[in-house]
Design a protein around this motif. Structure first.
Motif, PDB file in Angstrom:
ATOM      1  N   ALA A  52     -21.637  49.681 -37.882  1.00 54.16           N
ATOM      2  CA  ALA A  52     -21.988  49.392 -36.494  1.00 54.16           C
ATOM      3  C   ALA A  52     -22.563  47.999 -36.337  1.00 54.16           C
ATOM      4  O   ALA A  52     -23.102  47.407 -37.287  1.00 54.16           O
ATOM      5  CB  ALA A  52     -23.017  50.414 -35.994  1.00 54.16           C
ATOM      6  N   THR A  58     -26.514  44.262 -28.490  1.00 57.88           N
ATOM      7  CA  THR A  58     -25.728  45.500 -28.450  1.00 57.88           C
ATOM      8  C   THR A  58     -26.627  46.718 -28.345  1.00 57.88           C
ATOM      9  O   THR A  58     -26.399  47.618 -27.520  1.00 57.88           O
ATOM     10  CB  THR A  58     -24.836  45.606 -29.698  1.00 57.88           C
ATOM     11  N   ILE A  59     -27.648  46.786 -29.177  1.00 59.14           N
ATOM     12  CA  ILE A  59     -28.532  47.952 -29.164  1.00 59.14           C
ATOM     13  C   ILE A  59     -29.273  48.060 -27.833  1.00 59.14           C
ATOM     14  O   ILE A  59     -29.406  49.149 -27.262  1.00 59.14           O
ATOM     15  CB  ILE A  59     -29.522  47.883 -30.340  1.00 59.14           C
ATOM     16  N   TYR A  62     -27.221  49.664 -25.122  1.00 57.79           N
ATOM     17  CA  TYR A  62     -27.159  51.126 -25.211  1.00 57.79           C
ATOM     18  C   TYR A  62     -28.489  51.770 -24.817  1.00 57.79           C
ATOM     19  O   TYR A  62     -28.502  52.826 -24.176  1.00 57.79           O
ATOM     20  CB  TYR A  62     -26.725  51.548 -26.611  1.00 57.79           C
ATOM     21  N   THR A  73     -29.462  57.461 -27.113  1.00 58.86           N
ATOM     22  CA  THR A  73     -28.876  56.203 -27.578  1.00 58.86           C
ATOM     23  C   THR A  73     -28.163  56.392 -28.905  1.00 58.86           C
ATOM     24  O   THR A  73     -27.030  55.925 -29.100  1.00 58.86           O
ATOM     25  CB  THR A  73     -29.969  55.128 -27.722  1.00 58.86           C
ATOM     26  N   LEU A  77     -24.099  55.917 -29.418  1.00 63.06           N
ATOM     27  CA  LEU A  77     -23.586  54.957 -30.395  1.00 63.06           C
ATOM     28  C   LEU A  77     -22.703  55.638 -31.432  1.00 63.06           C
ATOM     29  O   LEU A  77     -21.638  55.131 -31.801  1.00 63.06           O
ATOM     30  CB  LEU A  77     -24.746  54.237 -31.084  1.00 63.06           C
ATOM     31  N   TYR A  80     -19.410  56.369 -29.757  1.00 55.02           N
ATOM     32  CA  TYR A  80     -18.612  55.160 -29.543  1.00 55.02           C
ATOM     33  C   TYR A  80     -17.882  54.755 -30.824  1.00 55.02           C
ATOM     34  O   TYR A  80     -16.656  54.542 -30.816  1.00 55.02           O
ATOM     35  CB  TYR A  80     -19.514  54.024 -29.074  1.00 55.02           C
TER      36      TYR A  80
END
Length: 317
Positions: A52, A58-59, A62, A73, A77, A80
């Motif tokens: 990931a 990015t984090i 989310y 979250t 993730l 996804y």
């Protein structure tokens, strides 16, 4: 996999007003933000099946999409990256300079409108009947749409806080379009976008809805969350009905607006995708490897509910 220096590359671009909104509506506490980001990063790095992205941008995207619930979250993730591994037709070969994908993007089937609506939300305009189903695979349309979503997230931080609205002109939609959209594909796309992307969808508007629209909408409706069903608005053939939601200053010239032509806006977003080409090429490796998942690997049936056996061919004259 950690990219050197990636964790420190984020700089907040939100205005003080938007930061206040994020605090009040999304539970984003600036005093706890870094701790939350780090908690998710460490969780990702502990799971061998997830290759990931662990950068802060990015984090944080989310976390905002999940109103800073760490458990939601993590689940989103995982979904996804699992979908990315399970759906190569949507996530492999996402090169903005691929001639076929460029042709699709230049058609202007879906693109963000310039600016924001009165609530500060991005508006994504769709012309979902403006493609030839005998020449373009729906899988490629969804791949191009996913690339657009990723480009939006890379370009516009406000959308992660205020969310987005869809405005769709269904002119040209026929039963031939609906017939090439089998339910298994619809289920895969809906699951990926709803369960895997950190969207904050606030409304969907339709104009110029032909008879085929009902058939298409009836495929998607059972897969929509209840709150989204209440946010769907059908305005008939009158563009004026959409103007109170989408100002003329945002609309293309073809719809009486002042935001430029459809081609100009589509080309602008294609250039944005081009600017992120290295990101797209590098992104292909970021997905789940089910052979390394602790416990039982997830199958397509686990992810999408055994849809392969539920397909009933649509036959239209």
């Amino acid at each position: 996999m950690r990219m050197p220096g990636a964790e420190d590359s984020y700089e907040c671009t939100l205005s003080p007003e938007l930061q206040r909104y994020a605090f009040e509506e999304l539970n984003e506490d600036p005093n706890r933000r870094e701790e939350d980001v780090q908690a998710v990063r460490e969780w990702l790095q502990k799971h061998p099946h997830l290759n990931a992205r662990t950068d802060r941008r990015t984090i944080l995207r989310y976390l905002r999409g999940c109103k800073f619930s760490l458990e939601k979250t993590k689940a989103k993730l995982d979904m996804y990256y699992t979908c990315k591994g399970a759906l190569p037709d949507m996530f492999k070969g996402r090169d903005p300079q691929d001639p076929h994908l460029r042709q699709i993007i230049k058609m202007g089937l879906m693109f963000p409108l310039p600016g924001y609506d009165p609530e500060g939300r991005m508006v994504i305009f769709g012309r979902l009947g403006a493609w030839d189903p005998s020449k373009v695979r729906p899988e490629d349309l969804f791949k191009a749409a996913g690339m657009l979503f990723d480009t939006i997230f890379l370009e516009d931080e406000q959308v992660t806080v205020k969310g987005l609205v869809q405005a769709n002109d269904m002119t040209g939609l026929t039963f031939k379009h609906v017939a090439v959209l089998p339910f298994p594909l619809i289920k895969k796309v809906s699951t990926t976008w709803q369960e895997g992307y950190p969207f904050r969808p606030k409304g969907v508007h339709y104009i110029n809805t032909p008879q085929a629209f009902d058939a298409l909408f009836n495929l998607f409706k059972p897969l929509m969350r209840e709150k989204m069903k209440k946010r769907v608005h059908v305005h008939g053939s009158n563009i004026e009905g959409m103007h109170k939601y989408v100002p003329k200053t945002m609309l293309p010239a073809e719809y009486g607006g002042t935001a430029g032509t459809i081609q100009e806006i589509a080309d602008y977003w294609l250039s944005k995708m081009d600017s992120h080409r290295d990101w797209f090429l590098e992104d292909e490796k970021h997905c789940a490897d089910e052979t390394r998942r602790p416990g039982k690997p997830k199958t397509v049936s686990d992810l999408f509910g055994g849809i392969e056996g539920s397909f009933r061919k649509l036959d239209f004259d």
